[in-house]
Scaffold this active site. Structure first.
Site, PDB file in Angstrom:
ATOM      1  CB  CYS A 195      46.323  59.173  76.514  1.00  0.00           C
ATOM      2  SG  CYS A 195      44.623  58.841  76.069  1.00  0.00           S
ATOM      3  CB  CYS A 241      42.023  59.065  72.852  1.00  0.00           C
ATOM      4  SG  CYS A 241      43.021  57.568  73.050  1.00  0.00           S
ATOM      5  CB  CYS A 255      45.570  55.134  74.133  1.00  0.00           C
ATOM      6  SG  CYS A 255      46.515  56.653  73.970  1.00  0.00           S
ATOM      7  CG  ASP A 314      55.731  -3.410  60.944  1.00  0.00           C
ATOM      8  OD1 ASP A 314      55.117  -2.442  61.442  1.00  0.00           O
ATOM      9  OD2 ASP A 314      55.246  -4.560  60.834  1.00  0.00           O
ATOM     10  CB  CYS A 324      46.177  61.483  73.648  1.00  0.00           C
ATOM     11  SG  CYS A 324      45.633  60.095  72.646  1.00  0.00           S
TER      12      CYS A 324
HETATM   13 ZN    ZN Z   1      44.999  58.278  73.842  1.00  0.00          ZN
END
Ligand code: ZN
Length: 562
Positions: A141, A50, A144, A377, A47
């Site tokens: 893509c 990217c 990704c 206690d 994409c």
């Molecule tokens: Zn991508």
């Protein structure tokens, strides 16, 4: 549209607004020599964002603009290179020719590749961009899985904000944490190898670590949008409040599998994890194996996926907050913590519950951990200034109470029961809390014990007790705690004592001791396991009837004036 974009940028960040003015949309910070890489990655099915990542673009504004626009610009940029011989374009060699033919070859466009569909207005104003470039924008893509395509817009930000609002936390800042499918590393590496050759040929000084990570780019885009959806809350890298989202992509899960065969020692089964293919182990394996081995087992570039990834539920978690104070216990039938035997309750309440329940509810926490400076206690009262305690509140939906509110909360606790009372209730830091535990052994505690003697006594028989100073005891682990404590002989010091005659068989014994001294055992001797003991000192059998803690000399938490 430009106006809308500028207004949005202004709200998010004045800097990016100015940048938008100074850098017109077509000015992605790319260089001439990036062109072959861009072509290669677009053709491989990356994409637009990217592609920016692999070109090591760190200008956040470049990622924040709509991806369609980025794609159009990338397309125009590489188109430019194809039409006009750029001065630094490489001399055509066989590899390059092949590649540019693959991507942009105008005389023989590969029919399988989707023609980029720009919206109409954009196509009209930017005809060159729409002219003859084949791109795979419509595909998910390859790296990704659509995270940087479809999961980082205003709509997604609104979804995240809505999920946060529903969970009803109070916060002033948040940290966004993103978990990505592990196989994304494999695909990232495959794409890197795909462009590596190009980089070498151009003599570019790029390293794999220069590539911007998906997570980073995702945050650059989404953080400002989420901040705006939540009314301007600060989205920072380290906040007490964490909003996490997880992306999964089942279709490509098997991408990692070859790594286990080629790099078995990177994948060791762990008890808690569902899969051995954690992100850490996959990153480790990818770094370890040689490029040649990788390429033998995995396609380069990666095979295009057919589906987008899925964003799982948005989870919120607030880090623990801590509340401390001191408590008195006025009752001889109240355990400090819930008393359960074989899962069955032995006492209806406990100090811990009487204190914690109202606090947990005020902070709307999911749970708590109670700790205190020592413990008494069930039949021992704690008087005086009380015993320091601290409460860790787990995942509190409210993280801060004003001093006034803390005072009211303290009152609520104190009016709810006459068995206990708290004071100095306050918020403390995790670090401050550890002060309660450290040096606990050196602290002193004061007690009053009501003692019975078998032999009748007179006032004078007790006078020697007041003269005893710093008496060291050897205490073998008491029989009554032997089931939960290791057998050992511990030395403890009684700093001083005083005796107050009551009748011929009873007297009050006051003691100031080192913390951790077993008082009951000192009085009755525990079958000789504590030496010396009061029976030896008085030369008669003695036993303890009642015990009160008078003070726990730990100067924490600080006193709050009433
Ligand atoms: Zn991508």
């Amino acid at each position: 549209m430009l106006v809308v974009r500028l207004v949005l940028s202004l709200q998010v960040n004045i800097l990016s607004f100015l940048r938008a003015l100074l850098l017109p949309a077509v000015m992605l910070p790319l260089k001439e020599k990036d062109k072959p890489i861009i072509r290669k990655l677009l053709a491989a099915g990356c994409c637009a964002r990217c592609v920016l990542r692999f070109c090591c673009v760190t200008d956040q504004a470049a990622y924040q603009q709509p991806q369609q626009e980025t794609l159009r610009e990338l397309q125009a940029f590489v188109e430019d290179a194809a039409n006009s011989k750029a001065p630094d374009s490489p001399p055509p060699n066989s590899t390059d020719k092949q590649e540019s033919h693959d991507v942009t070859g105008p005389e023989d466009p590969p029919s399988k590749k989707a023609k980029l569909n720009l919206n109409e207005s954009a196509a009209q104003t930017d005809a060159a961009a729409d002219d003859g470039v084949e791109l795979k924008d419509l595909h998910v893509c390859v790296v990704c899985f659509g995270i940087l395509q479809d999961f980082c817009d205003t709509l997604q930000a609104a979804k995240i904000a809505e999920a946060v609002k529903v969970q009803d936390y109070e916060f002033s800042s948040l940290t966004l944490s993103v978990s990505l499918p592990a196989q994304l590393c494999v695909r990232q590496h495959s794409c890197w190898l795909h462009m590596k050759n190009e980089i070498r040929q151009k003599g570019m000084l790029l390293d794999k670590s220069d590539v911007v990570q998906v997570k980073e780019a995702f945050k650059w885009i989404i953080q400002g949008l989420v901040a705006r959806e939540l009314g301007g809350v600060a989205v920072v890298t380290k906040s007490m409040f964490e909003v996490s989202m997880e992306f999964t992509h089942t279709e490509t899960e098997s991408d990692c599998h070859f790594l286990q065969a080629t790099c078995p020692d990177c994948f060791t089964a762990t008890k808690n994890k569902q899969s051995v293919f954690t992100r850490m182990s996959v990153v480790k394996a990818v770094e370890k194996i040689s490029d040649a081995t990788f390429l033998r087992h995995y396609p380069c570039p990666p095979k295009p996926p057919t589906s987008r990834c899925i964003c799982q539920d948005v989870q919120c978690l607030h880090m623990s907050v801590f509340v401390a104070g001191r408590y008195n216990k006025f009752c001889r039938s109240l355990p400090q913590t819930p008393w359960l035997i074989d899962g069955e309750r032995r006492m209806e309440s406990s100090v811990e519950e009487l204190i914690a329940v109202p606090i947990v509810s005020a902070f709307r926490a999911d749970g708590f951990n109670f700790s205190s400076s020592g413990r008494e206690d069930v039949d021992v009262r704690t008087l005086g200034n009380g015993r320091p305690f601290a409460l860790e509140l787990l995942n509190p939906h409210r993280s801060r109470l004003s001093k006034e509110e803390m005072k009211l909360l303290q009152e609520t606790i104190n009016t709810s029961s006459d068995k206990i009372r708290v004071r100095d209730l306050q918020m403390v830091s995790r670090e401050a809390m550890s002060r309660m535990k450290e040096g606990e052994e050196e602290k002193t505690k004061s007690y009053t014990a009501l003692v019975w003697t078998q032999r009748p006594i007179q006032k004078e028989d007790l006078s020697f007790i007041d003269d005893i100073k710093d008496l060291t005891l050897d205490q073998k682990t008491p029989l009554r705690v032997l089931h939960r404590r290791a057998l050992a002989i511990r030395q403890r010091v009684i700093h001083n004592m005083n005796a107050r005659f009551l009748d011929s068989h009873h007297f009050y014994l006051g003691l100031k001791t080192q913390a951790g001294t077993y008082i009951k055992e000192f009085v009755h001797g525990d079958f000789g396991r504590t030496k010396p003991n009061l029976c030896q000192l008085l030369k008669t059998d003695t036993d303890i009837v009642e015990l009160d803690v008078e003070s726990v000399d730990v100067d924490w938490p600080p006193a709050i004036p009433e």
